[in-house]
Design a protein around this motif. Structure first.
Motif, PDB file in Angstrom:
ATOM      1  N   GLU A 146      -0.734  29.823 -19.719  1.00  0.00           N
ATOM      2  CA  GLU A 146      -0.171  28.627 -19.069  1.00  0.00           C
ATOM      3  C   GLU A 146      -0.644  27.362 -19.782  1.00  0.00           C
ATOM      4  O   GLU A 146       0.138  26.448 -20.008  1.00  0.00           O
ATOM      5  N   ALA A 147      -1.931  27.352 -20.128  1.00  0.00           N
ATOM      6  CA  ALA A 147      -2.490  26.149 -20.750  1.00  0.00           C
ATOM      7  C   ALA A 147      -2.096  26.048 -22.220  1.00  0.00           C
ATOM      8  O   ALA A 147      -1.490  25.061 -22.639  1.00  0.00           O
ATOM      9  N   GLN A 150       1.683  24.945 -22.413  1.00  0.00           N
ATOM     10  CA  GLN A 150       1.255  23.541 -22.339  1.00  0.00           C
ATOM     11  C   GLN A 150       1.409  22.971 -20.930  1.00  0.00           C
ATOM     12  O   GLN A 150       1.808  21.825 -20.748  1.00  0.00           O
ATOM     13  N   ARG A 151       1.111  23.815 -19.925  1.00  0.00           N
ATOM     14  CA  ARG A 151       1.152  23.351 -18.528  1.00  0.00           C
ATOM     15  C   ARG A 151      -0.276  23.407 -17.986  1.00  0.00           C
ATOM     16  O   ARG A 151      -0.663  24.347 -17.283  1.00  0.00           O
ATOM     17  N   TYR A 152      -1.039  22.422 -18.372  1.00  0.00           N
ATOM     18  CA  TYR A 152      -2.469  22.430 -18.047  1.00  0.00           C
ATOM     19  C   TYR A 152      -2.735  22.264 -16.552  1.00  0.00           C
ATOM     20  O   TYR A 152      -3.700  22.790 -16.031  1.00  0.00           O
ATOM     21  N   GLY A 153      -1.865  21.516 -15.889  1.00  0.00           N
ATOM     22  CA  GLY A 153      -2.024  21.328 -14.444  1.00  0.00           C
ATOM     23  C   GLY A 153      -1.871  22.649 -13.706  1.00  0.00           C
ATOM     24  O   GLY A 153      -2.684  22.978 -12.826  1.00  0.00           O
ATOM     25  N   VAL A 154      -0.861  23.411 -14.077  1.00  0.00           N
ATOM     26  CA  VAL A 154      -0.635  24.714 -13.433  1.00  0.00           C
ATOM     27  C   VAL A 154      -1.811  25.642 -13.749  1.00  0.00           C
ATOM     28  O   VAL A 154      -2.302  26.373 -12.875  1.00  0.00           O
ATOM     29  N   ALA A 155      -2.263  25.604 -15.000  1.00  0.00           N
ATOM     30  CA  ALA A 155      -3.398  26.448 -15.386  1.00  0.00           C
ATOM     31  C   ALA A 155      -4.636  26.094 -14.561  1.00  0.00           C
ATOM     32  O   ALA A 155      -5.381  26.975 -14.110  1.00  0.00           O
ATOM     33  N   ALA A 156      -4.832  24.784 -14.341  1.00  0.00           N
ATOM     34  CA  ALA A 156      -5.990  24.351 -13.545  1.00  0.00           C
ATOM     35  C   ALA A 156      -5.855  24.829 -12.103  1.00  0.00           C
ATOM     36  O   ALA A 156      -6.837  25.274 -11.488  1.00  0.00           O
ATOM     37  N   ALA A 157      -4.636  24.754 -11.568  1.00  0.00           N
ATOM     38  CA  ALA A 157      -4.418  25.226 -10.187  1.00  0.00           C
ATOM     39  C   ALA A 157      -4.675  26.734 -10.102  1.00  0.00           C
ATOM     40  O   ALA A 157      -5.292  27.216  -9.139  1.00  0.00           O
ATOM     41  N   MET A 158      -4.220  27.471 -11.101  1.00  0.00           N
ATOM     42  CA  MET A 158      -4.484  28.921 -11.137  1.00  0.00           C
ATOM     43  C   MET A 158      -5.987  29.187 -11.170  1.00  0.00           C
ATOM     44  O   MET A 158      -6.490  30.078 -10.492  1.00  0.00           O
ATOM     45  N   SER A 159      -6.680  28.390 -11.980  1.00  0.00           N
ATOM     46  CA  SER A 159      -8.138  28.563 -12.090  1.00  0.00           C
ATOM     47  C   SER A 159      -8.801  28.329 -10.738  1.00  0.00           C
ATOM     48  O   SER A 159      -9.733  29.040 -10.357  1.00  0.00           O
TER      49      SER A 159
END
Lengths: 307, 467
Positions: free
Chosen positions: A266-267, A271-280
Motif C-alpha cells: 500500500e505504501a 503510494q497510499r501512505y495514509g491507507v498503509a498507516a491506517a492498516m498499521s
C-alpha cells in the motif's frame, strides 16, 4: 516547628536531587525512544487520517476514509487470516519444537554445546539468505527436495511446494519455524537450567515418572519463560514479512499474503501512505490486544500453578 | 563533599552533552529544512530562486545548450542515480568519457541496485537531497516526483532541436499530455536512450527435441498452444512469463481485438476492463491452464528466475520477455546464442493486427531543484547523442532511441528481432495504475489456481481503477 521542618526540607531536596539525577541518566534513552518510537508512532497515527503519496508535501485530511477503506479491503482480511495461521503454527509447532529440543539438550551429558550452537545458527542468517536458500531447495524442477525425493524413489511425493494452494502456506510456515526456533530454544533452555534439581530429586523419591515430573515441576517452573516466549513468538509470527517477501511475495494469488506485506505494498507500491498507516494502526491494535490477553492468561496460569 | 562535587561534575557533563546533542539536532534539522528552499547557485555565480514548491515546468533551463563556461575554477560535481545493473558498466564508461572531455562538470554514477533504487530515490526526495539526474522507473511511479517539482520539463529543449536525437514518435511514450490521468503538468520529464519491446524468445534445440520445427513459427495462439502441448508431451518446460509482466502480456494480447485508443481509455479510467477484448485476452490464460502448458503450473516467478531457467539451466522452451533479457544473456550465458524470437501471435478470430506492449527504457531525468540544473541537462542531452548511444548499443546491448546510432549490421539476431517490433508498439500513453497492475497479477495467478473467474478478475481491475 521551624526546627522540625528543616531536616524534612533537607530530605525533600536530597530526594529531589536524587530523582533529578535519575531522570538525567534516563534522558538519553527517553530522547532516543521519543525520537525513534513515540514520534514515528504519533506521526503514523496522524498520517492514518491523511492522504499522502510519499513524495509531495500535500497531506490533506481525509477523516476516517482510510479506516473505511481498510475495513472494506477483503485482501487485508485475507492477509490477516494467513497471518493468524502463521501465528498459530509458530506458536504451537514452533514453541513445541523449541521446548522439545531444549529438554533434549538439557538432559544431554555430552555435546550440548554443539547442539546449542547448531539450533541457534539459523537465526543468525539474514532473512534474504534463508529465503534464497529455501527458494532453491523448494524449486519444483531442479530443487534439492524434489531431487532428493526422486533419488529416494518417492517421486510421487514431488510437489510445486511454493506454488500450490495446499502447500504454499505450510511451506513458508515451515521455513519460518526453522528460521526462528533457535530463539525459543535458548530461552527455554535457560529456563530449564534454572529449575532447582532438588525438586526433581524429591519427586523421584516420591515415585514420580517422567511425565509427572514434566507436568508438575518443569511446566509450572517454566511458566514465566513460556509466557515471554509465546508472546514474542506469536507477535513475531504475526509480523512475518521477509520470509514471505523473498519466497513468494504473497503469491500465488493471495495464498501467502500477510498484513505486513500488504502494508508495504500500500505504501511503497500504491503510494497510499495514509491507507498503509491506517492498516498499521488496525494491525497494531490487534497485536496489542493479543499480547494483553496472552500476558493476562500467563499470569492466571502462573498463579493457578502456584496455588 | 567530594561525592557532591563528583555528582555536580557528572551533572554538568551530562547537561553539556545533552545541550550539544540538542544543538546538533537543531542545526541538522535546520540544515535539512533549509536545504531545498535555499537559493541554488549556478556555476556562473548567478543565484537562481529555489523551485521548491514550484511545479517542474516552472524551472527554466537557461543556458543548457551553451558550452561549459571557460575559465571555471572548479568542476561541477554531478551525480546520476542509476537503477540498472545491466547498463552500469556503460554508464560508468560514459561518465569517464564525459569527465575526460573537460566540460566543466565531473559526473559520478551512484548505483544502489535495482531493488534499492526506488527506496533510495524516495528517501532522497524526503531528505531534500535528490541527485542531479536520475532514472525514471515508470510514469505512474514517477508522477509524485514530477508533481513535487523534482523533474525539469525537457519539452522546451526538445523543441529547440534536441528532438532530432529521438526516433519519431518515441517521445510520445514520455510525454504527459493535457488532462492526463495522473494529473501531472503537461511536459516531457525523461529523456530516453533505450527502446523497449516485448516478444517471445524460444530455444530451437528444445523445439526440435519436442518435435517442433523451429522455423515454422505459430501465427495464431491456437497454433502456439498446439506447439506447447507437443512440448509438454515431450516433458519439456513449456512457457512462462514473469509474474509482473502478466498485465503487459494481457495488454499485448488484447490488441487482437482492441484499438490502441480503446486500451488507452481503459487505462485512463474512462472505460471498463469488462470489454470483450480484455475478456478474450484473459481467456488465453484459462486455455493455457486447462491445457496444463504453463511452466510449473504457475506464474509466480520473477524475470531473473526465468532468465536463469531459459539461458542457464535451459529447461524452459519459451518465455515472454523484453529486449532487456538480451544483455542478461550476453552477461550470464555468453555461449548460449542459439535462441530466437517472435512476436506474440494474434488471437483466434482477431479483428486487428496485434501490437506489442513497449515504449522507452532507460532514461535521464534532470533534477529541477538541483544545484547544477544546466550542467545536468547538458549531461543528459550528451547521453542521447549518437556516439554515446552507440556505446550503449555495443556495451549493453540495447535498441537506441537515436536513429543515427542504430546500425543493423552491428546487432545480434535476437536484438534485431526485438528491434523489428519497434514499429508495432501500441500507442498507449496512459500508464496502468499500480493497484490495477496488482489486480491483474494476483487475479491471473488465482485463475490458474481455479480460485477466480475471468469476470472476477476484471471486476477487481475495475474496482482497483476506481481507487
Amino acid at each position: 516547628m521551624a526546627v522540625a521542618a528543616l531536616p524534612r526540607s533537607g530530605a525533600r531536596s536530597r530526594a529531589a536531587r536524587r530523582a533529578t539525577t535519575g531522570y538525567l541518566f534516563l534522558l538519553p534513552a527517553i530522547v532516543l525512544l521519543g525520537m525513534f518510537t513515540l514520534y514515528p508512532f504519533v506521526q503514523g497515527f496522524i498520517l492514518s487520517f491523511q492522504s499522502w503519496d510519499g513524495i509531495g508535501r500535500d497531506t490533506p485530511w481525509v477523516g476516517l476514509r482510510n479506516y473505511q477503506r481498510v475495513i472494506g479491503d477483503t485482501i487485508f482480511w485475507v492477509s490477516l487470516r494467513n497471518a493468524a495461521i502463521f501465528g498459530l503454527v509458530g506458536f504451537v509447532f514452533g514453541n513445541a519444537l523449541s521446548l522439545g529440543m531444549a529438554i533434549a539438550v538439557n538432559s544431554m551429558k555430552r555435546g550440548a554445546t554443539f547442539f546449542r550452537v547448531a539450533y541457534y545458527l539459523p537465526g543468525v542468517f539474514s532473512v534474504v539468505v534463508v529465503g534464497m536458500m529455501f527458494a532453491w531447495i523448494l524449486q519444483p524442477s531442479v530443487g534439492i527436495l524434489n531431487r532428493g525425493l526422486d533419488a529416494a524413489g518417492l517421486s510421487a511425493l514431488r510437489g510445486n511446494w511454493l506454488n500450490e494452494p495446499g502447500s504454499a502456506l505450510p511451506s513458508v510456515a515451515a521455513v519460518y519455524v526453522w528460521y526462528h526456533w533457535g530463539f525459543g530454544f535458548l530461552l527455554f533452555l535457560a529456563g530449564l537450567q534454572s529449575v532447582p534439581r532438588e525438586l526433581y530429586e524429591a519427586a523421584s523419591i516420591d515415585g514420580a515418572g517422567a511425565w509427572a515430573r514434566f507436568r508438575f515441576i518443569t511446566w509450572p517452573q517454566l511458566t514465566p519463560v513460556t509466557t515471554i516466549v509465546s508472546v514474542l513468538t506469536l507477535l513475531g509470527a504475526l509480523q512475518i514479512f521477509g520470509t514471505v517477501q523473498v519466497l513468494t511475495n504473497g503469491g500465488p494469488g493471495y495464498l501467502t499474503e500477510v498484513p505486513t506485506l500488504r502494508i508495504y505494498k500500500e505504501a511503497f507500491q500504491f503510494q497510499r501512505y495514509g491507507v498503509a498507516a491506517a492498516m498499521s494502526m488496525v494491525f497494531g491494535s490487534i497485536l496489542v490486544a493479543l499480547s494483553l490477553i496472552q500476558i493476562w492468561m500467563g499470569r492466571r496460569l502462573g498463579s493457578s500453578e502456584v496455588d | 563533599m567530594s561525592s557532591s562535587i563528583r555528582r555536580r561534575d557528572v551533572l554538568r557533563s551530562m547537561f553539556g552533552l545533552a545541550a550539544a546533542a540538542a544543538t546538533a539536532q537543531i542545526v541538522a534539522a535546520c540544515g535539512q529544512q533549509a536545504s531545498p528552499a535555499a537559493p541554488a547557485k549556478t556555476d556562473g555565480g548567478a543565484v537562481k530562486p529555489a523551485a521548491d514548491a514550484k511545479p517542474a515546468a516552472d524551472a527554466k533551463p537557461t543556458t543548457a545548450a551553451a558550452p561549459a563556461a571557460a575559465g571555471k575554477t572548479a568542476a561541477a560535481e554531478l551525480v546520476y542515480l542509476n537503477q540498472s545493473r545491466g547498463q552500469l558498466k556503460a554508464m560508468e564508461a560514459l561518465a569517464e568519457r564525459y569527465n575526460g572531455q573537460q566540460t566543466g562538470a565531473k559526473v559520478t554514477i551512484d548505483s544502489p541496485g535495482p531493488i534499492d533504487y526506488p527506496k533510495k530515490l524516495q528517501a532522497s526526495s524526503q531528505a531534500g537531497n535528490m541527485p542531479d539526474a536520475y532514472y525514471a522507473i515508470g510514469q505512474a511511479d514517477m508522477a509524485p516526483y514530477y508533481k513535487a517539482g523534482w523533474a525539469l520539463d525537457l519539452k522546451p529543449e526538445m523543441d529547440k532541436g534536441w528532438i532530432k536525437n529521438f526516433s519519431p514518435g518515441i517521445l510520445d511514450f514520455q510525454e504527459f499530455r493535457d488532462g492526463n490521468s495522473l494529473a501531472v503538468k503537461p511536459g516531457i520529464y525523461a529523456a530516453p536512450w533505450e527502446v523497449n519491446t516485448y516478444g517471445m524468445i524460444y530455444n530451437p534445440a528444445l523445439f526440435e527435441k519436442g518435435g517442433l520445427d523451429p522455423k515454422a513459427l505459430p501465427t495464431t495462439t491456437s497454433e502456439w498452444l498446439a506447439g506447447l502441448n507437443k512440448l509438454k508431451a515431450a516433458n519439456i518446460g513449456t512457457f512462462a512469463m514473469a509474474f509482473d509482466f502478466i498485465p503487459r502480456f494481457t495488454q499485448t494480447y488484447a490488441t487482437s481485438w482492441l484499438k490502441d485508443e480503446e486500451i488507452d481509455a481503459t487505462l485512463a479510467g474512462k472505460s471498463s476492463y469488462k470489454a470483450d477484448g480484455w475478456r478474450k485476452s484473459l481467456q488465453l490464460f484459462m486455455d493455457m491452464r486447462d491445457a496444463g502448458v504453463v511452466f510449473n503450473n504457475t506464474l509466480n516467478a520473477t524475470n531473473p528466475d526465468l532468465e536463469k531457467s531459459f539461458f542457464n539451466v535451459q529447461e524452459l522452451a519459451m518465455f515472454w520477455t523484453g529486449v532487456f533479457s538480451v544483455p542478461v544473456q550476453v552477461t550470464t550465458a555468453p555461449q548460449f546464442t542459439a535462441y530466437a524470437g517472435f512476436a506474440l501471435p494474434k488471437g483466434e478470430g482477431a479483428t486487428l493486427e496485434p501490437r506489442t506492449y513497449g515504449g522507452t527504457g532507460k532514461n535521464g531525468v534532470v533534477n529541477a531543484k538541483g544545484k547544477q540544473v544546466d550542467e545536468s541537462l547538458k549531461y543528459v542531452k550528451w547521453l542521447t547523442e549518437k556516439e554515446q548511444e552507440e556505446t550503449f548499443m555495443e556495451m549493453v546491448p540495447l535498441i537506441p532511441t537515436n536513429p543515427a546510432a542504430l546500425d543493423p549490421t552491428k546487432i545480434s539476431p535476437q536484438l534485431a528481432m526485438f528491434a523489428s517490433l519497434a514499429d508495432k508498439i501500441q500507442k498507449v500513453y496512459s500508464p496502468m495504475t499500480a493497484p490495477v497492475n496488482e489486480a491483474f497479477i494476483k487475479g491471473v495467478q488465482s485463475m490458474l489456481l481455479k480460485e477466480k473467474t475471468i469476470d472476477q478478475v476484471l471486476d477487481d481491475a475495475d474496482l482497483a481503477q476506481k481507487g
